[in-house]
Scaffold this motif. Structure first.
Motif, PDB file in Angstrom:
ATOM      1  N   THR A  15       3.314   0.085  -4.172  1.00 35.21           N
ATOM      2  CA  THR A  15       3.011   1.179  -5.101  1.00 35.21           C
ATOM      3  C   THR A  15       1.609   1.017  -5.678  1.00 35.21           C
ATOM      4  OG1 THR A  15       4.067  -0.029  -6.897  1.00 35.21           O
ATOM      5  CG2 THR A  15       5.423   1.579  -5.711  1.00 35.21           C
ATOM      6  N   ASP A  16       0.599   1.075  -4.793  1.00 39.21           N
ATOM      7  CA  ASP A  16      -0.795   1.022  -5.229  1.00 39.21           C
ATOM      8  C   ASP A  16      -1.543   2.217  -4.636  1.00 39.21           C
ATOM      9  OD1 ASP A  16      -1.244   0.337  -2.552  1.00 39.21           O
ATOM     10  OD2 ASP A  16      -2.029  -1.659  -3.004  1.00 39.21           O
ATOM     11  N   VAL A  77      -0.873  -5.212  -7.200  1.00 40.97           N
ATOM     12  CA  VAL A  77       0.519  -5.011  -7.604  1.00 40.97           C
ATOM     13  C   VAL A  77       1.375  -6.220  -7.251  1.00 40.97           C
ATOM     14  CG1 VAL A  77       2.598  -3.620  -7.174  1.00 40.97           C
ATOM     15  CG2 VAL A  77       0.373  -2.501  -7.478  1.00 40.97           C
TER      16      VAL A  77
END
Length: 174
Positions: A15-16, A77
């Protein structure tokens, strides 16, 4: 002195800003555990995503490693969530010094890496660290202390390997 081809390829969704990483699109994974004799001791080789696979580090220790490298470019992350604990865990479970070079910053792609290079001793203590920016980390290797840690807590002698059959519930008679 030695060549190591990364065993575990980073094929994950994060989730970057980039979201998706697929090293296997461009690279083939290696097939060998590598330990090299160096002036400072037997050095086990690993790279980045390998850090998530303790069986590799167990194999490096079994092959005689006293120090293990883990140069990495963990994403911002995954690095924030797991880098420190993984580096320390691999040092503790192998009773080796972990030399964890770490790329940090913003890169094309778009990609952001965590940084936090560290040297961790066999007891899991961070003996040198650089969160961000260029640095050369130095630490003394105390071979007597390493031998003492290994003697007082002989995990290599206590390790047990189980087959899949051994993991199944035992049959009982009534």
């Amino acid at each position: 002195v030695a060549r190591y081809d990364k065993l575990h390829l980073f094929d994950v969704d994060v989730t970057d800003n980039r979201g998706r990483y697929r090293e296997s699109d461009d690279y083939a994974h290696g097939a060998q555990v590598v330990v090299a004799q160096t002036p400072i001791g037997k050095l086990g080789l690993s790279v980045c995503y390998d850090l998530r696979f303790p069986e590799l580090y167990t194999a490096l220790r079994a092959a005689g490693a006293e120090l293990i490298t883990a140069p990495a470019a963990f994403t911002a992350v995954t690095g924030a969530a797991h880098w420190d604990v993984l580096v320390r865990a691999r040092a503790i479970e192998t009773q080796c010094y972990l030399l964890a070079a770490a790329q940090g910053g913003t890169h094309p792609g778009p990609r952001e890496t965590h940084g936090h290079a560290a040297i961790v001793d066999p007891w899991g203590r961070i003996v040198a660290q650089q969160a961000h920016g260029e640095a050369v980390l130095l630490a003394e290797r105390n071979t007597d202390e390493q031998a003492s840690i290994r003697a007082r807590m002989p995990v290599v002698l206590h390790r047990r390997f189980f087959s899949q059959d051994a993991l199944r519930p035992a049959h009982t008679s009534e």
